[in-house]
Design an enzyme around this catalytic site. Structure first.
Site: not given
Ligand code: COA
Length: 159
Positions: A17, A128
């Site tokens: 990240h 994560s």
């Molecule tokens: N390096 C390391 N790990 C990474 C990474 C990177 N560059 N990018 C993503 N990851 C990992 C994260 O650590 C996470 O790991 P985990 O599942 O083990 O916790 C996984 O990839 C997914 O993370 P992320 O991409 O941040 O997704 P998220 O599920 O944490 O967040 C949101 C997604 C918050 C953007 C999305 O759910 C959201 O927008 N929610 C709000 C509600 C909404 O608007 N919904 C409609 C959207 S369609």
């Protein structure tokens, strides 16, 4: 003023990240790291802890703000007058989920673009969850997360 939003759960923030944050901060006047405050998703760290860890780990980047959001990401982006959402892509397996989310977000807010940044190959295997698993089993996470996060993980999983 061009503002970008980098959203995620960040439970906890990893070096993958940080890499995306450092690179995307150069593209905007202001980059808001938006931490999802989702009571449904069981997290190891509270929203306040996650925000504090990100603030500490990004203190060297001047144009960063760290905030939490609830509800729709597009509503938050509108509120902050951001025109761009940043997402990191680690592998092909990320693509389908990201495409679905980007298309839905486009439907919700036509004027906001999602921009993808390819993750540094050193971190393409990171998530994560995998970091938490290694830390919970007392493995070394020194090269996977910022030092302040490694310390907090050690404290969380201390006997
Ligand atoms: N390096 C390391 N790990 C990474 C990474 C990177 N560059 N990018 C993503 N990851 C990992 C994260 O650590 C996470 O790991 P985990 O599942 O083990 O916790 C996984 O990839 C997914 O993370 P992320 O991409 O941040 O997704 P998220 O599920 O944490 O967040 C949101 C997604 C918050 C953007 C999305 O759910 C959201 O927008 N929610 C709000 C509600 C909404 O608007 N919904 C409609 C959207 S369609």
């Amino acid at each position: 003023m061009c503002t970008g939003v980098y959203p995620g759960s960040f439970d906890p923030i990893t070096n993958g990240h940080i890499d995306i944050i450092e690179r995307s901060a150069k593209l905007f006047d202001k980059l808001i790291v938006a931490v999802l405050n989702n009571h449904d998703k069981k997290s190891l760290f509270t929203t306040e802890e996650r925000i504090m860890m990100i603030r500490e780990a990004t203190a060297h980047i001047p144009n960063i703000e760290v905030e939490y959001f609830c509800g729709l990401l597009m509503e938050f982006a509108r509120l902050k007058q951001a025109r761009v959402i940043i997402r990191g892509l680690r592998a092909v397996s990320d693509f389908e989920y990201e495409l679905q989310m980007a298309l839905m977000n486009k439907k919700l807010a036509e004027d906001i673009e999602t921009v993808f940044i390819m993750t540094n190959c050193h971190y393409s295997y990171l998530s994560s969850s995998i970091v938490k698993e290694v830390a919970s089993l007392k493995g070394c996470v020194k090269e996977l997360v910022p030092p302040n996060v490694a310390t907090r993980l050690r404290d969380k999983f201390a006997d």
